[in-house]
Structure formats: C-alpha cells, structure tokens
Scaffold this active site. Structure first.
Site, mmCIF file in Angstrom:
data_model
loop_
_atom_site.group_PDB
_atom_site.id
_atom_site.type_symbol
_atom_site.label_atom_id
_atom_site.label_comp_id
_atom_site.label_asym_id
_atom_site.label_seq_id
_atom_site.Cartn_x
_atom_site.Cartn_y
_atom_site.Cartn_z
ATOM 1 N N HIS A 1 0.929 -1.118 0.092
ATOM 2 C CA HIS A 1 -0.096 -0.043 0.141
ATOM 3 C C HIS A 1 0.677 1.230 -0.017
ATOM 4 O O HIS A 1 0.260 2.396 -0.205
ATOM 5 C CB HIS A 1 -1.001 0.180 1.338
ATOM 6 C CG HIS A 1 -2.099 -1.073 1.027
ATOM 7 N ND1 HIS A 1 -3.272 -0.588 0.861
ATOM 8 C CD2 HIS A 1 -1.908 -2.282 1.228
ATOM 9 C CE1 HIS A 1 -3.903 -1.841 0.779
ATOM 10 N NE2 HIS A 1 -3.301 -2.958 0.887
ATOM 11 N N ASP B 1 3.361 9.792 -0.794
ATOM 12 C CA ASP B 1 2.275 8.798 -0.221
ATOM 13 C C ASP B 1 1.898 7.750 -1.311
ATOM 14 O O ASP B 1 1.933 8.283 -2.461
ATOM 15 C CB ASP B 1 1.181 9.739 -0.267
ATOM 16 C CG ASP B 1 -0.103 9.480 0.770
ATOM 17 O OD1 ASP B 1 -0.057 8.288 1.327
ATOM 18 O OD2 ASP B 1 -0.845 10.232 1.212
HETATM 19 C C1 GDG Z 1 -2.291 3.828 3.400
HETATM 20 C C2 GDG Z 1 -1.075 4.615 2.662
HETATM 21 C C3 GDG Z 1 -2.900 4.484 0.585
HETATM 22 C C4 GDG Z 1 -8.683 9.237 8.077
HETATM 23 N N1 GDG Z 1 -9.109 9.783 9.221
HETATM 24 C C5 GDG Z 1 -10.340 9.320 9.345
HETATM 25 C C6 GDG Z 1 -10.608 8.508 8.448
HETATM 26 N N2 GDG Z 1 -9.665 8.262 7.850
HETATM 27 C C7 GDG Z 1 -9.823 7.616 6.564
HETATM 28 C C8 GDG Z 1 -9.618 8.432 5.224
HETATM 29 C C9 GDG Z 1 -9.173 7.211 4.222
HETATM 30 C C10 GDG Z 1 -8.148 6.526 5.051
HETATM 31 O O1 GDG Z 1 -8.525 6.685 6.387
HETATM 32 C C11 GDG Z 1 -6.874 7.312 4.772
HETATM 33 O O2 GDG Z 1 -6.182 6.724 3.963
HETATM 34 P P1 GDG Z 1 -4.984 7.373 2.958
HETATM 35 O O3 GDG Z 1 -4.913 6.784 1.604
HETATM 36 O O4 GDG Z 1 -5.220 8.971 2.796
HETATM 37 O O5 GDG Z 1 -3.739 7.195 3.720
HETATM 38 P P2 GDG Z 1 -3.102 6.074 4.736
HETATM 39 O O6 GDG Z 1 -3.916 5.659 6.083
HETATM 40 O O7 GDG Z 1 -1.500 6.457 4.953
HETATM 41 O O8 GDG Z 1 -3.017 4.689 3.887
HETATM 42 C C12 GDG Z 1 -1.878 5.508 1.518
HETATM 43 C C13 GDG Z 1 -3.664 3.581 1.579
HETATM 44 O O9 GDG Z 1 -2.989 3.135 2.478
HETATM 45 C C14 GDG Z 1 -4.408 2.738 0.760
HETATM 46 O O10 GDG Z 1 -3.521 1.837 0.061
HETATM 47 O O11 GDG Z 1 -3.583 5.365 -0.012
HETATM 48 O O12 GDG Z 1 -0.909 6.067 0.583
HETATM 49 O O13 GDG Z 1 -0.306 5.750 3.194
HETATM 50 O O14 GDG Z 1 -10.296 6.581 3.795
HETATM 51 O O15 GDG Z 1 -11.109 8.732 4.929
HETATM 52 N N3 GDG Z 1 -11.893 7.824 8.525
HETATM 53 C C15 GDG Z 1 -12.888 7.973 9.499
HETATM 54 N N4 GDG Z 1 -12.687 9.031 10.512
HETATM 55 C C16 GDG Z 1 -11.173 9.795 10.574
HETATM 56 O O16 GDG Z 1 -10.898 10.524 11.410
HETATM 57 N N5 GDG Z 1 -14.194 7.486 9.460
#
Ligand code: GDG
Length: 749
Positions: free
Chosen positions: A175, A388
């Site tokens: 990821h 990212d």
């Molecule tokens: C890793 C990789 C890759 C966040 N705060 C809350 C919340 N979230 C949810 C967001 C989103 C997810 O968490 C975060 O996803 P990201 O992709 O932005 O980042 P990482 O957690 O670092 O994820 C990344 C991912 O894996 C998937 O392969 O894209 O690059 O680093 O869905 O909405 N959700 C809720 N409350 C929050 O306060 N409900």
C-alpha cells in the site's frame, strides 16, 4: 459497530476459506472503555477502507491483529466478515510494529523523510511475528485457496506461506511506495525482504514507478532476469517460477461515498459546518492521519504565509485540519504532534479574531458521515503529502462532489497524482508554488472547477475499489498461478481417452516436458518423465512423439529420446519417424532466401546484448530471453521490419522470447496431422505450453485431448501447473489403460 467480545483462549479455526486476506490490522479493533466495557470498533485507515467491500461480498476470512496487546481471541464473525485474530504481545508491538514496521520500513519506504532506525532486535521480532501471521493464514486457508497478503508489515509472509503451503495461490499488495534502489539499499535486511516478497505469485504496487523500483532491486540484488512485469525466480533443479510485479492503483467505493453525500442530513451538516465557521467565503480542508509523510507542516507554513502576506484574511478563508491520531507511541510521531500543534497555535494566536479562527484544528477521528460533510463543505481540498502510496482522501473528496464543484490541490508525490491529473498539482517542498496554487484554487472560475472535477470524477468512478480488487485477483488467479497436481476434470477425461484402441501421445519439449531455462542446451526433462514415457511406449497401441520448435539435432541432444519415440522438429519441417530422417530437400529459391535471412538476422542480433540466433534447417530463430524487455522488443521490431522489406513471404512465428523465421511454412499443427496420419491413432493427446502449441491444439478433433501447461489463454481443454505434472499425467494414462485391460506388448509398428 459492536458485537459481543469472545474472550476465550484462541481455538483452532475449524473452518477454512477459499479467500484469505492477511493484514497487520483487522477491520475492527478491540476497545476497552474506561468503565471497563469491551467492544469491537471499526479501525480507520486506507487499507481497511479499501478491502472491506471485497471481504464483505465474498465468503472469505480476514487474518490480522485486533489492535490490543496480550489478548487472545477465537475467530468470530463481524458484520458479515469472518475474523481470525492473531495475538501480539506488548513486546511484539514495540519491536515489530512500532519499531521495524513504523520506525524502519515506513520512513525508509517514504523517501527517508524521517530517518529510519535499524535495530537487529526489531528485525528478529519482524521475522517472528511474520511467521505467526503466516501460520494463522496457513491454518485458515482451504486447499488451493487464494491468500492475499497486505502491506509492508508482512513482507516475509508470502515466502513463509509458500514454504508451508505450496498449494496456495499467493498475492501481495504494497500500500505504500516502494523506494528507489539508492534508498532501499540502505536496509541491512534488503535481500531477506525481497526474497520474502518473491514467495508471492503476484506482487501489486500503487504506481508503475513502485513496481519498477522493486524489479530493479531484484535485478541488482539477485541478478534474476526480469522482463516487463515478469520476474523469473530460479528454484531447485534449474526450474523457474514466474512472479508478476505490477501496479494496481488502489481506489475507494466511490458509489458508497457519492450516496452518503446525497443524504439530506449530511448535506445539512455541511451547511452547518460553514455557518459554525462564521460563513467564510472559502473553506480549505486537510484530512490526514497525523503523519510526517502527509506534509501537514508544509501546508501550515504556506497557509500562515498567505495570512502574513495579506493575500488572504481570516474573515474570507478558514483552514479546517483534521489530524487523526496515529502511532502515538512512536517517538517521531510524538515530536510531529508537538511541532504541528505549535505551528497551529502560533498561526491562530497571530491571526485569529474573536469571530474567526484561522485554523480549525481537530486531533480526533470522526465517523465517516462527518468526513463526507466536511468534504462537501470544503471549497478547496489540500493534499500535500511529501510521499504517499496513493492517498484515498483525494479520491474520497472527488467522489462526494456530485455538484461537480470544489478544487483538489494535490501533491505530485502522492500516488493519486498519476491518475488525477486534472487536479491542481503541486510540489509541496516549493512553498511559494503551493501558496500560488492555493490562491489559484480559491479564485478558480466555476466553469474551470467544473471541467476539472468532471474529469476527476470519471477517473475515480471508472477505477473504483471493486475494479481494483477484481483486477488484482483476476491477474492472480488466472494469470499467475495454476494449482499443482492433476485436476479432477482431467482425471475424468483421461479415463475415457485412455481406453481407446490406439493412442498418440504427443508432447512439446521446452516448457512442457522440460522447464524453461536460460541456456537452451541445458534444458532437460523433469525427473520421472523418462520412466513414464518408457512405460507408455511399452504398451500395446500407444505411440509417443515429441513435437518441438527446435531443430531435430538440438531436440535429440537435449531430450535423448528412446528409439521408439517419434520426433518432429522445426515446427514440423523436420520429421524422424521409424525410418531414417527425411531429407528436407530445400529448393534453390528456399536456399537463397535462407542465405539472405541469415545475413540480415546476424547483423540485427549483433547490435543487441543478450540476443542470439539459432540455425534451423529451414529457418532461423532470434532468441531474446537474455536481453532487457526494451532491447528485446526493439530487436524483434527491427528484425521484422528489415526482413519484411527483403523477404515478404517468410513465415514468422512468435514464441516466448523468440521470433522465428522460416523459408518453408509449417506449424506444430501440421506436425501433429502428419503424426496422426502416420500412426493411424484413434485418439490424440497433445500437451504444450507456448503460443506455437496453440496450432497443435487447433488440429485436435473430437475425442482428442489438449493439455495446456501453465497459465495463459489457450484452446486446450485442460490445464496443469507446470512440467512437474506431466510425468504424473503420463503415468495416469498408463494406469488407466492398464485398468481398462489395454495392456500387452507393442504390436508391430
Ligand atoms: C495507506 C497509504 C494508501 C482518516 N481519518 C479518519 C478516517 N480516515 C480515513 C480516510 C481514508 C483513510 O482513512 C486514509 O487513507 P489514505 O490513503 O489517505 O492514507 P493512509 O492511512 O496513510 O493509507 C496510502 C492507503 O494505505 C490505501 O492503500 O492510499 O498512501 O499510506 O479512507 O477517509 N476515516 C474516518 N474518520 C477519520 O477520522 N471515518
């Protein structure tokens, strides 16, 4: 969500599953409230967001850690997902999770934004815990199941699992980014990690560049040959196992987000948010786990400077920053929180008024509905990651904007930027550039906002999370692997086939009887094949033949066939039946063409390292398996073009890393027809692995049986995994023939 906690010592999972997902974190966390109440809560993060829809719609199991140390739980079902918890001690968490995963691998794989720490005891814990996950997955997986392992915390699991359960089809998805070699090479355990990953059949990455970085590391550290997405991993006895390393950009359940955004309560909540912020003209939003990769500090700096410059005012513009708590026991994250909160405090102290706060900062997690309301309220979404893997927040923002409005400002260093090109792309290290982009986003005219958002939405809805997971699983199960052993449908078909009065058993050599090896002269049949052939040629009414693209001379040399085995070489141009070889007897014209062909190909191949030519009685083969993918394509193109100009009537045939030119046209289908006529067999069995064998499969008739060796599309009715299965199939034909009473010594030939 909450279900009753099952707090009993771990019981053996009694049920096994055809699909098993393995990730460090389960989709639910075990939580103990202050009053002692225990419950399961959805755990946040990109991986869970992405995998949940697939796991809910399939009857699979999810193996992972339940988010609490030193507790054991029996498998249970939660909200339509079968959960298999893996327990970790507090020491495991410190060394494997907070240490090696989050303080060694995470910073290393994210361009060393924060310096990675290397500790041998962390590595030992990583190995130990990976083994525990592999054991749990091995136990939960049914025979021949597909196991999909996720992310950087579990990179050793594919190899461990393959060693424990060779029957499994194993996929891995990374990821986070895979770093360039110059950075990856710092890792003291760089070879062990690569070897762990190469245990998988398919390794998925977010970006094309990540897959390229991985393949380069494999070439540099192991010297394995890679070609496009394929990596040939040498195994015991000169066999190669093909591993695919390819990019599969992850996505979100776009429709689910769009549906949430249509709910009147959520829309009302979005309006309320704007009012509560004092009705600014522009709301800028940032939503991130509080992580140093997300560039929150850079974003605050740009925003603070815009206020300082007077380019924006707190009455007009508010920045809402959600920073969800993350990895709070890791030192770098504690320091980051202090740094970010100091910056927020300074900016607010300097610029906020009694009625308007510059930055509305929130260090908590919110329910998804609240996130959607925030996205709806935001006129500008800031995604400023320094590095990212993908960044799902950017895609979520786009998915909820059914009004085709809102501007996404997106870092070039987020994987999402490869797809979301209509965003306002920025380099977050360039503070002036980021400031200009924010001002541009604030002032962007509506038609431009709509044009960009429409294009972004098409991207996100076309490649949603279902498309992502099905494309990964399709590649994994169809392309990368076939189950070992002889499948039941083949056993069934052979029963009827073997009882015919007379049989022709025709076999391709390279890739069918013998595994593909780097040097064609080293090719040898797998153990047991000779004995199986011996048994068949000793039976009444059975003839065995080898049908090869090699010249007869080369075929004899590597196959060392028994005298009774019929041979055809050069795709049917050469034949050795029971009588001495036939003379080819090329005519003057053919000889002249052969001469020109040889001259042109010698010249073309000499210019490329790793390309060589093989002479055949009526043609030449240009081999490119030792050249790079790029060089191979270029030399093949060149050869086709040059020969097409001087010898337009040549027969051209493409095989695995080989391009063949012949002055006389023939195919393995012609060879098989010839053998059928000669032997007068009632039924024909043909086994082959390459595209050139498809000509032979085409020549099969009702009652005959075609067997494709390995993956890939084929006209053959049946399929086995590799050359190791071929002696088993041949012995089975002999067994079934005996059982049908068709034994005896060969009749007169
Ligand atoms: C890793 C990789 C890759 C966040 N705060 C809350 C919340 N979230 C949810 C967001 C989103 C997810 O968490 C975060 O996803 P990201 O992709 O932005 O980042 P990482 O957690 O670092 O994820 C990344 C991912 O894996 C998937 O392969 O894209 O690059 O680093 O869905 O909405 N959700 C809720 N409350 C929050 O306060 N409900």
């Amino acid at each position: 969500m909450s279900i009753e906690a099952v707090d009993t010592p771990a019981a053996e999972p009694k049920v096994t599953y055809a699909l098993v997902a393995v990730s460090n974190r389960l989709p639910v966390d075990f939580v103990v409230a202050e009053d002692g109440t225990e419950s399961w809560k959805t755990s946040p993060g990109g991986l869970v967001t992405a995998l949940e829809p697939l796991m809910r719609s399939s009857d699979g199991a999810w193996v992972g850690w339940p988010g609490v140390a030193d507790r054991e739980f029996a498998p249970f079902e939660n909200d339509g997902i079968n959960i298999v918890p893996v327990s970790l001690t507090d020491a495991d968490l410190e060394d494997y999770y907070e240490g090696f995963s989050n303080d060694t691998l995470w910073p290393l794989y994210h361009d060393v934004i924060s310096p990675p720490s290397f500790h041998r005891e962390w590595w030992e814990a990583y190995v130990r815990v990976n083994r525990r996950f592999a054991e749990a997955a091995a136990e939960a997986a049914a025979s021949g199941a597909t196991v999909w392992v996720h992310d950087y915390q579990l990179q050793l699991v594919p190899r461990m699992l393959r060693d424990m359960r060779p029957d499994l089809v194993i996929g891995f998805f990374n990821h986070i980014p895979f770093p360039p070699y110059g950075i990856y090479a710092q890792l003291p355990w760089r070879k062990q990690i690569l070897d762990g990953l190469l245990g998988a059949d398919l390794i998925g990455f977010q970006r094309l560049a990540d897959a390229g970085n991985f393949s380069r590391a494999v070439r540099r550290l192991f010297g394995y040959s890679t070609r496009g997405v394929a990596i040939d991993v040498p195994g015991a006895g000169g066999h190669h196992r093909r591993v695919i390393a390819k990019h599969f950009p992850i996505s979100i359940d776009a429709v689910a987000y769009a549906d949430l955004a249509k709910q009147p309560e959520i829309q009302a909540r979005a309006r309320r948010i704007r009012e509560d912020l004092g009705n600014p003209k522009t709301i800028i939003l940032g939503v991130d786990r509080l992580d140093y990769t997300k560039g929150i500090g850079h974003r605050l700096k740009a925003f603070g400077e815009l206020l300082e410059d007077g380019s924006i005012s707190v009455e007009d513009v508010t920045l809402v920053q959600v920073a969800s708590p993350s990895r709070e026991r890791v030192g770098a994250y504690m320091a980051l929180r202090d740094e970010i909160e100091l910056a927020v405090g300074r900016i607010n102290g300097d610029y906020s008024t009694i009625s308007h706060t510059a930055i509305s900062y929130h260090h908590h997690g919110y329910p998804r509905e609240e996130m959607v309301a925030l996205y709806l309220a935001a006129d500008v979404m800031l995604v400023t990651a320094l590095r990212d893997g993908m960044n799902l927040v950017a895609k979520e923002y786009v998915a909820v904007r059914g009004d085709n409005d809102g501007v996404l400002v997106l870092s070039e260093f987020a994987g999402a930027a490869d797809e979301l090109k209509q965003a306002v792309l920025i380099n977050p290290h360039d503070i002036d550039g980021m400031k200009a982009a924010i001002l541009r986003a604030i002032a962007m005219p509506r038609p431009e906002r709509q044009r960009r958002m429409r294009a972004l939405r098409r991207k996100v809805f076309d490649n949603d999370v279902a498309a992502w997971s099905s494309s990964f699983l399709r590649t994994l199960t169809e392309g990368a692997a076939v189950q070992p052993g002889v499948p039941d449908d083949l056993v069934h078909a052979l029963r009827d086939f073997s009882s015919a009065d007379s049989l022709l058993v025709a076999l391709d050599f390279d890739g069918t009887v013998a595994p593909i090896v780097d040097n064609p002269q080293d090719s040898r049949a797998v153990a047991g094949t000779r004995e199986a052939v011996e048994r068949l040629i000793g039976m009444d009414g059975v003839r065995v033949a080898l049908v090869s693209g090699r010249s007869l001379a080369s075929l004899r040399q590597v196959a060392e066939p028994q005298i009774e085995v019929l041979l055809t070489g050069s795709h049917g141009i050469e034949v050795q039946l029971d009588t001495p070889d036939e003379e080819l007897g090329l005519n003057q014209d053919e000889l002249a063409q052969l001469d020109t062909l040889t001259r042109v190909l010698e010249r073309v191949s000499a210019s490329v390292t790793g390309a060589w030519i093989e002479r055949k009685p009526a043609g030449l083969a240009l081999h490119t398996r030792k050249a790079t993918a790029q060089a191979s394509q270029a030399v093949q193109r060149d050869a086709r073009a040059q020969l097409g100009a001087v010898l337009p009537d040549l027969t051209v045939r493409e095989g695995k890393n080989v391009l063949e030119f012949a002055v006389r046209s023939s195919s393995k289908g012609d060879a098989l027809e010839r053998l059928r006529l000669y032997t007068g067999a009632d039924r024909v069995f043909y086994a082959g692995d390459d595209v050139t064998d498809e000509d032979a499969f085409t020549a099969l008739r009702p009652g005959d049986l075609g067997l494709k060796i390995g993956a890939g599309t084929s006209l053959a009715g049946y399929r086995v995994r590799g050359p190791e299965e071929v002696p088993l199939v041949l012995q089975l034909i002999a067994d079934l023939r005996e059982a049908a009473g068709k034994t005896g010594t060969p009749s007169e030939r």
